[in-house]
Design a protein around this motif. Structure first.
Motif, PDB file in Angstrom:
ATOM      1  N   ARG A 477       0.783  -1.085  -0.105  1.00  0.00           N
ATOM      2  CA  ARG A 477      -0.049  -0.111   0.046  1.00  0.00           C
ATOM      3  C   ARG A 477       0.907   1.362  -0.163  1.00  0.00           C
ATOM      4  NH1 ARG A 477      -3.029  -0.184   5.028  1.00  0.00           N
ATOM      5  NH2 ARG A 477      -4.052  -2.196   4.035  1.00  0.00           N
ATOM      6  N   TYR A 478       1.931   1.204   0.735  1.00  0.00           N
ATOM      7  CA  TYR A 478       2.903   2.434   0.739  1.00  0.00           C
ATOM      8  C   TYR A 478       4.333   2.022   0.405  1.00  0.00           C
ATOM      9  CZ  TYR A 478      -1.010   3.545   4.041  1.00  0.00           C
ATOM     10  OH  TYR A 478      -2.163   3.564   4.619  1.00  0.00           O
ATOM     11  N   ASP A 553      -8.124  -1.754   3.288  1.00  0.00           N
ATOM     12  CA  ASP A 553      -7.866  -0.325   2.705  1.00  0.00           C
ATOM     13  C   ASP A 553      -8.154   0.769   3.602  1.00  0.00           C
ATOM     14  OD1 ASP A 553      -9.057  -1.216  -0.693  1.00  0.00           O
ATOM     15  OD2 ASP A 553      -6.950  -1.252   0.277  1.00  0.00           O
ATOM     16  N   VAL A 554      -7.346   1.835   3.588  1.00  0.00           N
ATOM     17  CA  VAL A 554      -7.435   3.079   4.580  1.00  0.00           C
ATOM     18  C   VAL A 554      -8.808   3.609   4.002  1.00  0.00           C
ATOM     19  CG1 VAL A 554      -6.421   5.228   5.170  1.00  0.00           C
ATOM     20  CG2 VAL A 554      -4.895   3.267   4.846  1.00  0.00           C
ATOM     21  N   MET A 556     -11.398   6.553   3.091  1.00  0.00           N
ATOM     22  CA  MET A 556     -11.171   7.806   2.502  1.00  0.00           C
ATOM     23  C   MET A 556     -12.094   8.776   3.365  1.00  0.00           C
ATOM     24  SD  MET A 556      -9.022   8.316   0.186  1.00  0.00           S
ATOM     25  CE  MET A 556      -9.744   9.359  -1.156  1.00  0.00           C
ATOM     26  N   ASP A 655      -2.471   8.141   7.158  1.00  0.00           N
ATOM     27  CA  ASP A 655      -2.841   7.763   5.829  1.00  0.00           C
ATOM     28  C   ASP A 655      -1.367   8.174   5.168  1.00  0.00           C
ATOM     29  OD1 ASP A 655      -3.520   7.287   3.380  1.00  0.00           O
ATOM     30  OD2 ASP A 655      -5.374   8.427   3.352  1.00  0.00           O
ATOM     31  N   PHE A 658      -1.956   9.607   1.579  1.00  0.00           N
ATOM     32  CA  PHE A 658      -2.619  10.916   1.307  1.00  0.00           C
ATOM     33  C   PHE A 658      -1.433  12.205   1.908  1.00  0.00           C
ATOM     34  CE2 PHE A 658      -5.066  14.282   3.723  1.00  0.00           C
ATOM     35  CZ  PHE A 658      -5.512  14.982   2.605  1.00  0.00           C
TER      36      PHE A 658
END
Length: 776
Positions: A477-478, A553-554, A556, A655, A658
């Motif tokens: 993811r990151y 998932d993070v 939103m 996040d 983001f």
């Protein structure tokens, strides 16, 4: 014992009361088997051999007569974007480019068109007032802010950076330019152009019974709401536009409709889809559900023969004819950065910035309103008004400081039911301040941009998870570049200390808990930089829950940044440095030296230590004095910081993607190159920066990037040579370079090993992409 009864055997299996059969031991000769150990035994190889044999059989019987066709004429290349869709055969010279928009009939009530503002706005009483940027004390480069409006302070901060660059290049500043431009614009009356004299007259659609309109036709609807149409853009920033759609199925339906209509314009009918292969261009930092949905649309719903996926950065290098580059794709909504090494996208270097050409357009509109923009009724929610600002941006915006002058510009306004009007406009530094928001993103409201956006979720595929054995979803993811960019926001825990060796007062200097205000142990006080930052106190374990380790998932949702400038060493200082930074090729400039003081030893240490040049703007924690440079001499005698806590625990309340999307463009490019490895890698990729996309057409973009990257890299990277921006090949539009690169792949012989058929997709799903496309 009675005769005829066999001797009772000892029950060694302890399964006397069951009929379970204990399996025999494995045959030792099977251990050395070659089963599934060669490529020829995979399903892909068997399918290829079977297809080859069937072709040979058809050729022998004569039932199949091959025809001479251009290479790539049976391959469709699709590059969907936030504003435009580029589609065409791989054999075409240029693709068909249409707006990626659809207007569909909607039952009453028609939802109103909502424009989400991504740029800060001045207060109502300051919207049309002249900004106070008059020189004082005889210094023509000085910028004075006589307003308490936060927007004016942000614009003045960008103006300070511009004036410093003008001072370095010895360019004169026109005194009182804003007042002169405002007085001219207020008095200007538009000139009416008769329809017969307007060669670019728009044929507006005033009535229609069609169920939908795609592309240019959707934008030519005179009044969509009154006609019963709802206009939507299905893709936003490399993902689905969940803000404007009630359900994901409606998004899929609209995307399929746009694809079908675009292919119809290229002469590809639906009954021939089964004969065409598709090369799909996907983002570098892609969402699995996004790719999976597009593949299902192409293979299952539309019925194409086969497909393969290619990432944007890799396609850009194919189009430019180079093998190693740091690719910067500057689109309308997002800017993606990734380093490509010998035909492979380095996953850890991928970054996505939530800013692009749309932000320049909107910021230009806000700046022109400050100097009394003569077209008073402009509304960016209307398609024709947005086109006015897009055209104005393409003609007047520049990043070359030498082009800043009090010039006269003209533009045309074409509205449905009204004659064409010609306006005149005088502007000074607004033409360069607008694109400078990419390097000074303090005016961009990142939280507003994701208002109403929803993350798409699906039921987990347990078989897929078991086969992939993906134990660390966090690393997927990151990326490392994102972690480097946001490392100053993570809480730092103290190392474990035994009671025998514990000092009398165990208060680490760098880890003072920050709950209110600003900790003087972290960074020197800066006026009006108040924060409310929840940082984990030193020595305490972070509150981990069951949700922290989930592979989810993070969400939103509107999230307050868990750390701000005050929570990281020298972040406030870096923020203010960026304001007054000249950032030119002069490596000995004061700001470059300041940036290098704290980060010089970090860069030499290698990959995972944060460089203190990160500028994460937050409107709630920004100082209103633009040219203040936070003192940092106290940073040098500090001891080595304690080790960071593991990644899985650090990201429990942040996040990362983001927060990393808020970085200035030049800092993000440097962090991306830094994530590729050591100093040698940084030098390698900064000497081959490939800039593509529509925003790359802004005049002076190459020099603006070169000078700013040079100012960052020279004090931090040993033996750093000149940063080089690679221009696109001659006569190639940078907007279509990615599409042309994907078309090159579609015509190569090696693509035969990458095709995924509908049968493969039905059997493997997303695993088919991972096995066939090694870069996914």
């Amino acid at each position: 014992m009675p005769r005829g009864v066999p001797n009772a055997k000892k029950d060694e299996s302890a399964l006397r009361f069951t009929s379970f059969h204990v399996p025999l031991a494995l045959n030792p000769k099977h251990v050395g088997s070659t089963y599934m150990k060669s490529d020829s035994q995979t399903l892909w190889s068997r399918n290829a051999i079977r297809a080859h044999r069937s072709r040979l059989a058809l050729d022998e019987t004569g039932s199949s007569t091959p025809t001479e066709t251009r290479r790539g004429s049976k391959v469709i290349v699709i590059h969907p974007g936030s504003r435009f869709l580029r589609i065409g055969r791989a054999s075409d010279v240029t693709p068909l480019t249409i707006p990626n928009v659809i207007a569909r009939k909607h039952a009453p009530p028609i939802p109103d068109t909502v424009y989400v503002e991504g740029i800060s706005r001045p207060r109502e009483d300051r919207k049309r007032s002249t900004p106070s940027t008059t020189a004082s004390n005889g210094d023509e480069y000085a910028v004075n802010v006589a307003s308490d409006d936060p927007f004016d302070a942000k614009v003045a901060a960008i103006t300070v950076s511009l004036r410093d660059r003008m001072r370095f290049y010895k360019l004169r500043v026109t005194p009182d330019a804003a007042r002169i431009a405002t007085s001219f614009n207020e008095q200007f009356k538009p000139e009416v152009i008769p329809e017969a004299n307007d060669p670019y007259h728009v044929d507006w659609i005033h009535s229609s019974d069609e169920p939908y309109h795609v592309g240019e036709k959707a934008l030519r609807l005179a009044n969509p709401e009154e006609m019963g149409y709802v206009v939507r853009w299905p893709i936003y920033g490399g993902n689905f536009n969940t803000r404007d759609y009630p359900s994901t199925q409606v998004i899929y339906n609209d995307i399929e409709t746009i694809f079908r209509e675009a292919l119809k314009q290229k002469g590809v009918e639906p009954n021939t889809y089964k004969d065409y292969s598709v090369v799909l261009v996907i983002p570098d930092y892609y969402d699995r559900l996004y790719v999976e949905a597009l593949v299902r649309i192409l293979l299952v719903d539309m019925g194409f023969k086969q497909f393969c996926a290619q990432q944007e950065s890799l396609a850009a290098t194919y189009g430019a004819g180079i093998s190693n580059a740091c690719v910067v794709d500057m689109g309308a909504v997002k800017t993606s950065i990734a380093c490509v090494d010998d035909g492979l996208v380095i996953a850890d270097t991928r970054m996505v910035l939530s800013m692009g050409g749309n932000d320049i357009t909107e910021f230009l509109h806000v700046l022109l309103e400050k100097i009394s923009f003569p077209y008073r009724d402009l509304n960016l929610a209307r398609s024709y008004d947005w086109h006015v600002m897009e055209d104005l941006k393409a003609r007047i915006c520049t990043l070359a400081e030498g082009d800043v002058a009090l010039n006269l510009y003209d533009f045309y306004v074409r509205r449905p039911g009204k004659p064409t009007e010609k306006y005149g406009l005088r502007a000074y530094d607004e033409i360069i301040l607008a694109p400078m928001c990419l390097f000074e993103p303090r005016v961009i409201e990142f939280d507003h941009k994701r208002t109403g956006m929803r993350f798409l979720t699906r039921a987990p595929d347990m078989a897929e998870e078991m086969v992939e054995q993906s134990s660390d979803k966090f690393t997927e993811r990151y990326t490392q570049a994102m972690l480097i960019s946001t490392q100053h926001l993570f809480p730092v825990l103290a190392p474990a200390v035994s009671l025998e060796h514990a000092p009398p007062i165990a208060t680490p200097t760098l880890q003072t808990p920050v709950t209110e205000g600003q900790s003087s142990a972290v960074t020197p006080q800066v006026p009006s930089a108040a924060t409310t930052t929840p940082v984990t106190p030193a020595g305490e374990e972070p509150p981990t829950t069951a949700n922290d380790a989930k592979d989810e998932d993070v969400e939103m949702t509107d999230v307050t940044a868990p750390a701000t400038e005050s929570a990281a060493p020298s972040t406030s200082g870096a923020d203010e440095e960026k304001t007054s930074d000249v950032q030119t090729k002069d490596a000995t400039s004061p700001t470059s030296t300041e940036k290098g003081d704290n980060a010089d030893k970090d860069a030499s240490a290698g990959g995972d230590v944060p460089i203190e040049i990160i500028d994460v703007d937050d409107s709630d924690t920004k100082t209103t004095t633009p040219a203040v440079v936070a003192p940092q001499p106290a940073q040098h005698p500090q001891a080595a910081p304690p080790p960071m806590i593991p990644i899985a625990y650090r990201a429990f309340n942040l996040d990362v993607s983001f927060e990393a999307s808020k970085l200035p463009l030049d800092v993000a490019i440097f962090n991306s190159a830094r994530a590729a490895g050591g100093d040698e890698k940084i030098r390698k990729y900064l000497q081959a920066v490939l800039v593509v996309g529509g925003t790359a057409l802004v005049p002076g973009m190459a020099h603006a990037l070169e000078s700013r990257l040079q100012a960052i890299a020279t004090p931090l990277v040993p033996n750093m040579e000149k940063v080089q921006i690679i221009p696109p090949p001659k006569d190639v539009d940078p907007r279509v370079l990615v599409w042309k690169g994907a078309a090159v792949l579609g015509k190569m012989d090696g693509v035969a090993d990458l095709w995924v058929t509908p049968a493969d997709w039905e059997l493997f799903g997303m695993r088919a992409l991972k096995e066939r496309c090694f870069f996914l």
